[in-house]
Design an enzyme around this catalytic site. Structure first.
Site, mmCIF file in Angstrom:
data_model
loop_
_atom_site.group_PDB
_atom_site.id
_atom_site.type_symbol
_atom_site.label_atom_id
_atom_site.label_comp_id
_atom_site.label_asym_id
_atom_site.label_seq_id
_atom_site.Cartn_x
_atom_site.Cartn_y
_atom_site.Cartn_z
ATOM 1 N N CYS A 177 40.777 52.536 36.035
ATOM 2 C CA CYS A 177 39.434 52.256 35.510
ATOM 3 C C CYS A 177 39.463 51.965 34.018
ATOM 4 N N GLU A 219 34.744 38.867 39.957
ATOM 5 C CA GLU A 219 34.414 39.359 38.614
ATOM 6 C C GLU A 219 35.284 38.688 37.559
ATOM 7 N N CYS A 244 37.492 48.934 35.460
ATOM 8 C CA CYS A 244 36.083 48.918 35.069
ATOM 9 C C CYS A 244 35.854 48.606 33.584
ATOM 10 N N GLU A 295 10.852 46.016 38.718
ATOM 11 C CA GLU A 295 9.503 46.239 39.269
ATOM 12 C C GLU A 295 9.290 45.476 40.575
ATOM 13 N N LYS A 349 37.144 45.156 32.256
ATOM 14 C CA LYS A 349 36.396 44.159 33.045
ATOM 15 C C LYS A 349 34.952 44.040 32.550
ATOM 16 N N TYR A 376 35.593 41.800 45.004
ATOM 17 C CA TYR A 376 35.206 42.298 43.678
ATOM 18 C C TYR A 376 36.055 41.699 42.545
ATOM 19 N N HIS A 432 6.309 47.029 33.671
ATOM 20 C CA HIS A 432 6.150 45.599 33.439
ATOM 21 C C HIS A 432 6.466 45.280 31.992
HETATM 22 P P1 FAD Z 1 43.677 55.517 39.488
HETATM 23 O O1 FAD Z 1 42.595 55.483 38.488
HETATM 24 O O2 FAD Z 1 44.300 54.231 39.839
HETATM 25 O O3 FAD Z 1 44.780 56.524 38.927
HETATM 26 C C1 FAD Z 1 46.008 56.756 39.550
HETATM 27 C C2 FAD Z 1 47.036 57.111 38.496
HETATM 28 O O4 FAD Z 1 48.188 57.688 39.120
HETATM 29 C C3 FAD Z 1 47.539 55.887 37.743
HETATM 30 O O5 FAD Z 1 47.598 56.159 36.363
HETATM 31 C C4 FAD Z 1 48.939 55.681 38.305
HETATM 32 O O6 FAD Z 1 49.782 55.016 37.413
HETATM 33 C C5 FAD Z 1 49.351 57.120 38.546
HETATM 34 N N1 FAD Z 1 50.442 57.301 39.506
HETATM 35 C C6 FAD Z 1 50.665 56.629 40.658
HETATM 36 N N2 FAD Z 1 51.742 57.135 41.286
HETATM 37 C C7 FAD Z 1 52.180 58.165 40.516
HETATM 38 C C8 FAD Z 1 53.242 59.098 40.645
HETATM 39 N N3 FAD Z 1 54.041 59.089 41.696
HETATM 40 N N4 FAD Z 1 53.420 60.004 39.670
HETATM 41 C C9 FAD Z 1 52.607 60.035 38.589
HETATM 42 N N5 FAD Z 1 51.584 59.188 38.424
HETATM 43 C C10 FAD Z 1 51.368 58.277 39.380
HETATM 44 N N6 FAD Z 1 35.314 50.976 40.018
HETATM 45 C C11 FAD Z 1 34.031 51.180 39.611
HETATM 46 O O7 FAD Z 1 33.446 52.196 39.951
HETATM 47 N N7 FAD Z 1 33.399 50.271 38.832
HETATM 48 C C12 FAD Z 1 33.995 49.141 38.393
HETATM 49 O O8 FAD Z 1 33.383 48.343 37.697
HETATM 50 C C13 FAD Z 1 35.336 48.912 38.793
HETATM 51 N N8 FAD Z 1 35.990 47.811 38.373
HETATM 52 C C14 FAD Z 1 37.282 47.624 38.731
HETATM 53 C C15 FAD Z 1 37.923 46.483 38.263
HETATM 54 C C16 FAD Z 1 39.228 46.245 38.620
HETATM 55 C C17 FAD Z 1 39.914 45.015 38.101
HETATM 56 C C18 FAD Z 1 39.916 47.178 39.451
HETATM 57 C C19 FAD Z 1 41.340 46.930 39.821
HETATM 58 C C20 FAD Z 1 39.284 48.316 39.906
HETATM 59 C C21 FAD Z 1 37.957 48.546 39.549
HETATM 60 N N9 FAD Z 1 37.274 49.675 39.993
HETATM 61 C C22 FAD Z 1 35.970 49.869 39.622
HETATM 62 C C23 FAD Z 1 37.918 50.674 40.870
HETATM 63 C C24 FAD Z 1 38.375 51.910 40.056
HETATM 64 O O9 FAD Z 1 39.175 51.523 38.981
HETATM 65 C C25 FAD Z 1 39.140 52.851 40.980
HETATM 66 O O10 FAD Z 1 38.336 53.138 42.097
HETATM 67 C C26 FAD Z 1 39.521 54.170 40.300
HETATM 68 O O11 FAD Z 1 40.295 53.947 39.156
HETATM 69 C C27 FAD Z 1 40.294 55.045 41.291
HETATM 70 O O12 FAD Z 1 40.698 56.238 40.703
HETATM 71 P P2 FAD Z 1 41.958 57.059 41.253
HETATM 72 O O13 FAD Z 1 41.958 58.338 40.491
HETATM 73 O O14 FAD Z 1 41.943 57.082 42.710
HETATM 74 O O15 FAD Z 1 43.227 56.173 40.845
HETATM 75 P P1 NAP Z 2 39.583 43.795 48.447
HETATM 76 O O1 NAP Z 2 38.180 44.271 48.409
HETATM 77 O O2 NAP Z 2 40.532 44.458 49.348
HETATM 78 O O3 NAP Z 2 39.554 42.223 48.774
HETATM 79 C C1 NAP Z 2 40.698 41.458 48.921
HETATM 80 C C2 NAP Z 2 40.353 39.983 48.853
HETATM 81 O O4 NAP Z 2 41.544 39.212 48.900
HETATM 82 C C3 NAP Z 2 39.504 39.516 50.025
HETATM 83 O O5 NAP Z 2 38.645 38.504 49.587
HETATM 84 C C4 NAP Z 2 40.570 38.958 51.008
HETATM 85 O O6 NAP Z 2 40.074 37.964 51.863
HETATM 86 C C5 NAP Z 2 41.534 38.345 50.025
HETATM 87 N N1 NAP Z 2 42.893 38.234 50.570
HETATM 88 C C6 NAP Z 2 43.634 39.235 51.087
HETATM 89 N N2 NAP Z 2 44.855 38.772 51.431
HETATM 90 C C7 NAP Z 2 44.882 37.455 51.113
HETATM 91 C C8 NAP Z 2 45.869 36.442 51.229
HETATM 92 N N3 NAP Z 2 47.068 36.692 51.722
HETATM 93 N N4 NAP Z 2 45.553 35.195 50.805
HETATM 94 C C9 NAP Z 2 44.328 34.934 50.295
HETATM 95 N N5 NAP Z 2 43.361 35.848 50.162
HETATM 96 C C10 NAP Z 2 43.625 37.104 50.567
HETATM 97 O O7 NAP Z 2 40.258 43.892 47.032
HETATM 98 P P2 NAP Z 2 39.854 43.918 45.501
HETATM 99 O O8 NAP Z 2 38.920 42.847 45.097
HETATM 100 O O9 NAP Z 2 41.166 43.988 44.826
HETATM 101 O O10 NAP Z 2 39.109 45.294 45.287
HETATM 102 C C11 NAP Z 2 39.759 46.527 45.559
HETATM 103 C C12 NAP Z 2 38.787 47.653 45.382
HETATM 104 O O11 NAP Z 2 38.561 47.885 43.978
HETATM 105 C C13 NAP Z 2 37.415 47.352 45.967
HETATM 106 O O12 NAP Z 2 37.315 47.846 47.287
HETATM 107 C C14 NAP Z 2 36.469 48.050 45.033
HETATM 108 O O13 NAP Z 2 36.038 49.267 45.577
HETATM 109 C C15 NAP Z 2 37.243 48.289 43.758
HETATM 110 N N6 NAP Z 2 36.602 47.490 42.692
HETATM 111 C C16 NAP Z 2 35.342 47.812 42.307
HETATM 112 C C17 NAP Z 2 34.707 47.028 41.345
HETATM 113 C C18 NAP Z 2 33.308 47.366 40.926
HETATM 114 O O14 NAP Z 2 32.854 48.452 41.210
HETATM 115 N N7 NAP Z 2 32.593 46.460 40.294
HETATM 116 C C19 NAP Z 2 35.353 45.941 40.807
HETATM 117 C C20 NAP Z 2 36.626 45.629 41.235
HETATM 118 C C21 NAP Z 2 37.245 46.422 42.199
HETATM 119 P P3 NAP Z 2 39.542 38.258 53.371
HETATM 120 O O15 NAP Z 2 38.087 38.605 53.225
HETATM 121 O O16 NAP Z 2 39.792 36.979 54.069
HETATM 122 O O17 NAP Z 2 40.357 39.391 53.924
#
Ligand code: FAD
Ligand code: NAP
Length: 595
Positions: A157, A302, A162, A575, A165, A298, A570
C-alpha cells in the site's frame, strides 16, 4: 508399504509437533468427547483428528500404536508430550500435570507472536498485540523485482500501491483542474507541461517519510523488527535471512502470516526482460512515454488512467471485460469516459511476445498480440509495457509445507476460518493472501487488529467482510459497496429488485462545459426486504469520500425510504442519492436536466 508407513508417521509427528494440544479421536466416541470438553472448558485450542471420518483412519491407529503403544482413542498429546487416553487425561487434570504441560509451551518460545510480513495487515496486527503486552516480532523483506526495484517497510500500500497511485492520480486530476481553471478566470500564458522526475521524487520522498514513521511506530510500541525473509523450518520456528545472507532462528507461540502478493507476469517471451509492473512504475526514474498497459482490472485502469492524465499516449489491452467482479454497467461507463479522454483500448487481445527494438530510458519495444477469438495477430510499438494481470500470493517459499498449513494449490491462497485461523491452530493469516476475501488495505488492517485483540485481549469481535466499500481511482472515479447489479440479479432474481439510477452533472463541471451526463449514480434495492439497499454505485468526483459515508449507512441497513428521508447537502454530487426517483424498470429518462 514401508514408505507409506513412514509418510504417515511423519504426518502424525507433524500434527503432534504443530499443535499445542493434539487429540486423535473418533467423532462418536463418548471418551473422546469428554477429553475435548476438558480443553473447551480450559479454553485451550486443540486439534482433533476424527479417525472414523477418514479413509485411512485405521492406518493412523496402527501407526499410533507403533509410536505410543496405544491403539485406542482418544490419544492425547500436549506440547509434544504423549498424555494417553481419557483416564490418563482426567487424572492429569486432577493432579495438575495437565496444566503444567499446557503452561510449558509459552515459556520456551522467544516470542508470543511472530508476524511474517510488515505490510498493512502485519503492522496493524503486531502493533496491537504489543499494545496488549505481548512480546512481538515482525519480519519484513522485499524481494527486488526482475528490474531490481525494491523499497522500505510498510508493504504494498505505502510503497507500490494505494499511496503512490493516489498521488499520481491526483497529479492527473490537477491537469484537468488546470484546464478548467481558465474557464473560471485564471490566466496563465505559458504552456503547461508535466515533469515526471519532479513528481516521482516528491512521491518517493513522501513514501520515505512514511517508511521512517512505520519504523518509529514499531519501536515506540516495542515491536521488534527484522528486515529479513522468513521461512518456517519447524513447527513454531522460523529462519530469518537478511539481505547479507545472515540467518537467524526465532521461535514463537503463535504466528500470523501477512506476506501479501506480488505482480504476476505473463509467461510470454520478453515479459520479465523488458516489461515493468506496478512494483516498478511508481519509482521509475524516467517518464515511461508511449505506454501499453496489459490487463483491465483495478491496477491496469488506474495506472493507465493517470498516465493518460499526465499527457502520455496510453493503450490498454483487455483480455475479456473491464473490472471483473464489479458492476459491469459502471465498469463500462468508467471505461467509456477513459476512451473519451484519449485512452485507447485494444479489446479481446492477449500479448504473445515482447521484443526490444531499442534500449533506452525509455527504449522502444515491439509487442505482438493475438485475438482471443480468431487468429488475428497485431503488432504495436511502445516505449513502455506495464503488465497488470493480477497478483500472486507470497505463500510458496515460506515453508508452509513444513508446518502443514493448507494452501489452495490453484492460486496459492490460504483458506482460513472466520477467525483467520489456518488449519494449523497456532498459525493465522490475514490480508491479501486469504482465499475469497477482499484485497484492500483497510480490510487487512481491520483483520490484523481484531485478530490481535481476540488472541491476546479476550475480544470476540471478528472482521466483517460483508459490504466492504471500495473505490477504483480511474479518471472518473468509481465507488461501490455491496452487490453489483449482475450479482444481485443472480442471487435475488430481477423481479425482486428495484434499481434506481440517474446521470448527474457536477456543478464544478458546468462552467468548463465538460462531461455532461457522464457521472452516474445507482442503487439496488431488495423488494423482499423493505427496499433495503444492497448495492451502491457511484461514478463521479471524490468517489471514495462519497462511498465511505454511504457504506456506513449500508452497515446500518439503510433502506430506500430512509435515503429519501435524508436531506441532501446542496450543491454536491452525493446529494443525488437522496433524490433518486427513476427506476430502471420504468425505462424513464435518467439524463439530468438541471440543478
Ligand atoms: P502487503 O501490504 O503486500 O505486505 C506484505 C509484506 O510482506 C510485504 O512487505 C512483503 O515484501 C513482505 N513479505 C512477503 N514475504 C515475506 C517473507 N517471507 N518474509 C518477510 N516478509 C515478507 N488497496 C486499497 O485499499 N486502496 C487502494 O487504493 C489500493 N491501491 C492499490 C494499488 C496497487 C497498484 C496495488 C498493487 C494494490 C493496491 N491496493 C489498494 C491493495 C493493497 O495495497 C493491499 O490490499 C494491501 O497492501 C495488502 O496488505 P497485506 O498486509 O496483505 O500485504
Ligand atoms: P485482478 O483484479 O486480479 O485483475 C487481473 C486483470 O488482468 C484482469 O483484468 C484479467 O482479465 C487480466 N489478466 C489476467 N491474466 C491475463 C493474461 N494472461 N493476459 C491478459 N490479461 C490478463 O488484479 P489487479 O488489478 O492486479 O488487482 C489486484 C487486487 O489489488 C485487486 O483485487 C484489488 O483488491 C487490489 N487493488 C485495489 C485498488 C483500489 O482499492 N483502488 C487498486 C488496485 C488494486 P480477465 O478479466 O479476463 O481475467
Amino acid at each position: 508399504m514401508p514408505p507409506v508407513e513412514n509418510d504417515l508417521k511423519k504426518r502424525i509427528k507433524q500434527l503432534i509437533d504443530s499443535n499445542q494440544v493434539m487429540v486423535f479421536s473418533k467423532s462418536y466416541c463418548p471418551y473422546c468427547l469428554q477429553v475435548k470438553d476438558i480443553f473447551k472448558e480450559l479454553q485451550v485450542e486443540y486439534n482433533a483428528l476424527e479417525l472414523d471420518l477418514m479413509e485411512d483412519g485405521k492406518n493412523y491407529q496402527e501407526t499410533l500404536l507403533e509410536m505410543t503403544g496405544q491403539k485406542s482413542v482418544p490419544n492425547v498429546f500436549i506440547n509434544k508430550t504423549h498424555v494417553g487416553g481419557c483416564d490418563k487425561t482426567m487424572q492429569a487434570r486432577k493432579d495438575g500435570s495437565l496444566q503444567q504441560l499446557l503452561n510449558g509451551a509459552g515459556e520456551t518460545y522467544d516470542y508470543d507472536l511472530i508476524v511474517l510480513g510488515g505490510g498493512s495487515g502485519g503492522l496493524a496486527c503486531s502493533k496491537e498485540a504489543a499494545t496488549l503486552g505481548k512480546k512481538v516480532m515482525v519480519l519484513d523483506y522485499v524481494v527486488p523485482t526482475p528490474k531490481g526495484t525494491s523499497w522500505g517497510l510498510g508493504g504494498t500500500c505505502v510503497n507500490v500501491g494505494c499511496i503512490p497511485k493516489k498521488l499520481m492520480h491526483q497529479t492527473a486530476l490537477l491537469g484537468v483542474a488546470m484546464k478548467d481553471a481558465r474557464k473560471f478566470g485564471w490566466e496563465f500564458d505559458e504552456s503547461v507541461k508535466h515533469n515526471w522526475e519532479t513528481m516521482k521524487t516528491a512521491v518517493n520522498d513522501h513514501i520515505g517519510s512514511l517508511n521512517w514513521g512505520y519504523r518509529v511506530a514499531l519501536r515506540d510500541k516495542k515491536v521488534e523488527y527484522g528486515n529479513a525473509f522468513a521461512e518456517f523450518i519447524e513447527p513454531h520456528k522460523v529462519k530469518a535471512v537478511c539481505r547479507q545472507g545472515k540467518e537467524t532462528i526465532y521461535t514463537a507461540d503463535k504466528f500470523v502470516l501477512a506476506t501479501g502478493e506480488r505482480p504476476r507476469y505473463l509467461g510470454v517471451p520478453g515479459d520479465k526482460e523488458y516489461c515493468i509492473t506496478s512494483d516498478d512504475l511508481f519509482s521509475l526514474p524516467y517518464c515511461p512515454g508511449k505506454t501499453l498497459v496489459i490487463g483491465a482490472s483495478y491496477v491496469a485502469l488506474e495506472c493507465g488512467g493517470f498516465l493518460a492524465g499526465l499527457g502520455l499516449d496510453v493503450t490498454i489491452m483487455v483480455r475479456s471485460i473491464l473490472l471483473r467482479g464489479f458492476d459491469q454497467e459502471m465498469a463500462n461507463r468508467a471505461g467509456e469516459y477513459m476512451q473519451d479522454h484519449g485512452v485507447k483500448f485494444l479489446h479481446k487481445r492477449v500479448p504473445t511476445s515482447i521484443e526490444e527494438l531499442e534500449a533506452g530510458s525509455p527504449g522502444r519495444l515491439k509487442v505482438t498480440a493475438k485475438a482471443t477469438e480468431g487468429d488475428d495477430i497485431i503488432e504495436g510499438e511502445y516505449n513502455t509495457v506495464l503488465i497488470a494481470v493480477g497478483r500472486d500470493a507470497c505463500t510458496e517459499k515460506i515453508g508452509l509445507d513444513v508446518v502443514g498449513v493448507k494452501v489452495n494449490p490453484k492460486n496459492g491462497k490460504i483458506p482460513v476460518t472466520d477467525e483467520e485461523q489456518t488449519n494449523v491452530p497456532y498459525i493465522y493469516a490475514i490480508g491479501d493472501i486469504l482465499e475469497d476475501k477482499w484485497e484492500l488495505t483497510p480490510v487487512a488492517i481491520q483483520a490484523g487488529k481484531l485478530l490481535a485483540r481476540r488472541l491476546f485481549g479476550g475480544s470476540k469481535v471478528k472482521c466483517d467482510y460483508v459490504n466492504v466499500p471500495t473505490t477504483v481511482f480511474t479518471p472518473l472515479e468509481y465507488g461501490a459497496c455491496g452487490l453489483s447489479e449482475d450479482r444481485a440479479v443472480a442471487i435475488y432474481g430481477g423481479d425482486n429488485l428495484e434499481v434506481y439510477h440517474s446521470l448527474f452533472w457536477p456543478l464544478e463541471f458546468t462552467l468548463p462545459q465538460r462531461d455532461n451526463n457522464k457521472c452516474f449514480a445507482k442503487i439496488i434495492c431488495n423488494k423482499l426486504d423493505g427496499d433495503r439497499v444492497i448495492g451502491f454505485h457511484y461514478l463521479g468526483p471524490n468517489a471514495g469520500e462519497v462511498t465511505q459515508g454511504f457504506s456506513a449507512a449500508m452497515k446500518c441497513g439503510v433502506t430506500k425510504e430512509q435515503l429519501d428521508g435524508t436531506i441532501g447537502i446542496h450543491p454536491t454530487c452525493a446529494e443525488i442519492f437522496t433524490t433518486l426517483e427513476v427506476t430502471k424498470s420504468s425505462g424513464g429518462s435518467i439524463a439530468q436536466a438541471g440543478c
